[in-house]
Design an enzyme around this catalytic site. Structure first.
Site, PDB file in Angstrom:
ATOM      1  N   ASP A 169      -6.105 -34.119  19.896  1.00  0.00           N
ATOM      2  CA  ASP A 169      -6.096 -33.094  18.847  1.00  0.00           C
ATOM      3  C   ASP A 169      -7.511 -32.988  18.283  1.00  0.00           C
ATOM      4  O   ASP A 169      -8.107 -33.985  17.881  1.00  0.00           O
ATOM      5  CB  ASP A 169      -5.101 -33.508  17.754  1.00  0.00           C
ATOM      6  CG  ASP A 169      -4.868 -32.407  16.737  1.00  0.00           C
ATOM      7  OD1 ASP A 169      -3.714 -31.999  16.557  1.00  0.00           O
ATOM      8  OD2 ASP A 169      -5.850 -31.968  16.095  1.00  0.00           O
ATOM      9  N   ASP A 179      -5.373 -26.388  19.621  1.00  0.00           N
ATOM     10  CA  ASP A 179      -6.318 -27.517  19.658  1.00  0.00           C
ATOM     11  C   ASP A 179      -5.679 -28.840  20.062  1.00  0.00           C
ATOM     12  O   ASP A 179      -6.245 -29.890  19.819  1.00  0.00           O
ATOM     13  CB  ASP A 179      -7.041 -27.653  18.313  1.00  0.00           C
ATOM     14  CG  ASP A 179      -6.253 -28.428  17.284  1.00  0.00           C
ATOM     15  OD1 ASP A 179      -5.011 -28.363  17.307  1.00  0.00           O
ATOM     16  OD2 ASP A 179      -6.885 -29.115  16.457  1.00  0.00           O
ATOM     17  N   GLU A 180      -4.497 -28.791  20.674  1.00  0.00           N
ATOM     18  CA  GLU A 180      -3.901 -30.068  21.078  1.00  0.00           C
ATOM     19  C   GLU A 180      -3.243 -29.980  22.435  1.00  0.00           C
ATOM     20  O   GLU A 180      -2.794 -28.919  22.861  1.00  0.00           O
ATOM     21  CB  GLU A 180      -2.901 -30.570  20.031  1.00  0.00           C
ATOM     22  CG  GLU A 180      -1.834 -29.575  19.732  1.00  0.00           C
ATOM     23  CD  GLU A 180      -0.779 -30.080  18.754  1.00  0.00           C
ATOM     24  OE1 GLU A 180      -0.416 -31.266  18.779  1.00  0.00           O
ATOM     25  OE2 GLU A 180      -0.293 -29.237  17.984  1.00  0.00           O
TER      26      GLU A 180
HETATM   27  P1  TTP Z   1      -4.549 -28.799  13.146  1.00  0.00           P
HETATM   28  O1  TTP Z   1      -4.849 -29.633  14.371  1.00  0.00           O
HETATM   29  O2  TTP Z   1      -3.264 -29.030  12.447  1.00  0.00           O
HETATM   30  O3  TTP Z   1      -5.702 -29.004  12.059  1.00  0.00           O
HETATM   31  P2  TTP Z   1      -7.247 -29.186  12.237  1.00  0.00           P
HETATM   32  O4  TTP Z   1      -7.629 -29.286  13.667  1.00  0.00           O
HETATM   33  O5  TTP Z   1      -7.940 -28.118  11.470  1.00  0.00           O
HETATM   34  O6  TTP Z   1      -7.529 -30.562  11.484  1.00  0.00           O
HETATM   35  P3  TTP Z   1      -7.144 -32.042  11.948  1.00  0.00           P
HETATM   36  O7  TTP Z   1      -6.451 -31.933  13.266  1.00  0.00           O
HETATM   37  O8  TTP Z   1      -8.448 -32.763  12.026  1.00  0.00           O
HETATM   38  O9  TTP Z   1      -6.271 -32.554  10.875  1.00  0.00           O
HETATM   39  O10 TTP Z   1      -4.602 -27.270  13.525  1.00  0.00           O
HETATM   40  C1  TTP Z   1      -5.513 -26.744  14.472  1.00  0.00           C
HETATM   41  C2  TTP Z   1      -6.019 -25.394  14.024  1.00  0.00           C
HETATM   42  O11 TTP Z   1      -4.919 -24.514  13.843  1.00  0.00           O
HETATM   43  C3  TTP Z   1      -6.750 -25.431  12.717  1.00  0.00           C
HETATM   44  O12 TTP Z   1      -8.141 -25.732  12.887  1.00  0.00           O
HETATM   45  C4  TTP Z   1      -6.518 -24.055  12.178  1.00  0.00           C
HETATM   46  C5  TTP Z   1      -5.170 -23.640  12.740  1.00  0.00           C
HETATM   47  N1  TTP Z   1      -4.129 -23.786  11.702  1.00  0.00           N
HETATM   48  C6  TTP Z   1      -3.802 -22.666  10.926  1.00  0.00           C
HETATM   49  O13 TTP Z   1      -4.340 -21.593  11.152  1.00  0.00           O
HETATM   50  N2  TTP Z   1      -2.867 -22.810   9.937  1.00  0.00           N
HETATM   51  C7  TTP Z   1      -2.231 -24.005   9.671  1.00  0.00           C
HETATM   52  O14 TTP Z   1      -1.395 -24.092   8.738  1.00  0.00           O
HETATM   53  C8  TTP Z   1      -2.580 -25.132  10.462  1.00  0.00           C
HETATM   54  C9  TTP Z   1      -1.930 -26.473  10.189  1.00  0.00           C
HETATM   55  C10 TTP Z   1      -3.528 -24.976  11.464  1.00  0.00           C
HETATM   56 MG    MG Z   2      -6.629 -30.567  14.969  1.00  0.00          MG
END
Ligand code: TTP
Ligand code: MG
Length: 357
Positions: free
Chosen positions: A8, A114-115
């Site tokens: 992730d 992103d995962e």
């Molecule tokens: P995440 O992997 O949940 O968050 P992140 O990568 O920003 O942070 P981290 O993993 O380090 O905690 O989500 C990936 C992307 O998806 C995030 O950069 C933006 C998008 N996203 C949204 O648009 N709305 C949301 O509510 C969430 C959770 C994520």
């Molecule tokens: Mg993330």
């Protein structure tokens, strides 16, 4: 032994913006809808870790984020930089990262922008899987200048929770025998599937940690939460048998084959290559697309080093003979020093047609 990894990206959208704009480096960044000076009605997509120190995170109303940023400013800290969502950019970066991850495994599943889950069972041990993931993290940092967190576990559930365990830039390994103990002290919200509503129901019953959930019989959990209660009974014990499901995207049509034995026998490999071309072509013919413009092949050696080579035509093409001839041309350098100086035996060959129209 099953070994599954989950990757992730850290603060994904915000990290990409920070990477691409030198003047943002080290500053709090919020990606989301327009704050309109505090009157905006949308939400935060994500915030980088610096902005999270102000209390700003995903799904927070953008007006709140603005307020927190203003408070920080009054306290003498840098205000947050608010940016719109440039989804096209993030999707491109996402594809680059997925391409890197795909070099490490033959089974992978993109779970969100992103995962990704990928299977590492072939490496035979958690130590080897950890080594591979360290290399993967470094490769992503070198090539894309982004950090990520990876979890390695005996199944998707544990891998996912482990990747979140030491964010950002984390790498957490949880073996089969450690899985149950790893989960016990976590808050129940860490279990995928437990959202705010289920959390509230359970909190009201005095259940806060995974450990508390284990006191319940299967029947009790089912009564409380329906079918999900049954899944949850297994999850809190670290049990999860869900498969990695590869998504079939329509942007390209490809097939690959892992040989029974690694080989460098040109007859065998070209025969299999032709067979793959026929299969790809049949799928292409049925797909509704009329033309392709790019042909690419993938070769994976016995030591898992993987190389892809592609040729893009200046005009659309549509013949099987072209596909066969061009993929053979791309393959030949792998039999000699051009692409294979150490004369390594080949484990897998793949063929793909892209730029479909
Ligand atoms: P995440 O992997 O949940 O968050 P992140 O990568 O920003 O942070 P981290 O993993 O380090 O905690 O989500 C990936 C992307 O998806 C995030 O950069 C933006 C998008 N996203 C949204 O648009 N709305 C949301 O509510 C969430 C959770 C994520
Ligand atoms: Mg993330």
């Amino acid at each position: 032994m099953r070994i599954v990894a989950h990757i992730d990206m850290d603060a994904f959208f915000a990290s990409v913006e920070e990477r691409d704009n030198e003047r943002f480096v080290g500053l709090p960044i919020v990606v989301g809808s327009d704050p309109e000076g505090g009157k905006g009605r949308g939400v935060v997509s994500t915030a980088n870790y610096k902005a999270r120190e102000y209390g700003i995170r995903s799904a927070l109303p953008i007006s709140k984020a603005w307020e927190y940023s203003e408070n920080a400013k009054r306290a003498g800290k840098p205000p947050a930089i608010f940016l719109g969502v440039n989804m096209r950019l993030y999707s491109d970066v996402s594809s680059h990262i997925m391409e890197i991850v795909e070099q490490y495994s033959e089974e992978f599943e993109q779970a969100s922008v992103d995962e990704m889950y990928f299977d590492l069972s072939h490496l035979g041990s958690f130590e080897e899987a950890e080594r591979a993931c360290k290399k993967l993290k470094k490769e992503i940092k070198d090539r894309e200048r982004l950090s990520c967190s990876i979890g390695i576990g005996p199944n998707k559930l544990i891998a996912k929770i482990a990747s979140d365990f030491q964010k950002p830039d984390g790498l957490t390994v949880v073996t089969n025998s450690e899985a149950e103990k790893f989960l016990e002290p976590l808050t129940i919200r860490k279990i995928p599937g437990i959202g705010p509503k289920t959390e509230e129901i359970l909190n009201n019953k005095g259940i806060n940690k995974v450990k508390d959930l284990k006191k319940f019989e299967l029947g009790e959990l089912k009564e409380l939460l329906g079918k999900f209660g049954g899944d949850l009974y297994l999850k809190v014990r670290g049990i999860d048998n869900t498969e990695i499901v590869e998504e079939h995207e329509a942007k390209s049509i490809g097939e690959q084959e892992t040989f029974m034995q690694n080989t460098l026998d040109a007859n065998v490999i070209t025969e299999r290559l032709n067979h793959l071309c026929t299969t790809v072509f049949k799928r292409f013919a049925k797909s509704g697309f009329k033309y392709f413009r790019t042909i690419s092949i993938t070769v994976r050696f016995g030591d898992f080093e993987t190389k892809s080579r592609a040729h893009t035509f200046s005009e659309n093409v549509k013949e099987l003979s072209v596909l066969e001839f061009e993929s053979l041309k791309l393959l030949l350098p792998f039999f000699d020093a051009r692409e294979n100086p150490k004369r390594k035996a080949i484990r897998l060959v793949g063929v793909k047609v892209e730029k479909l129209s």
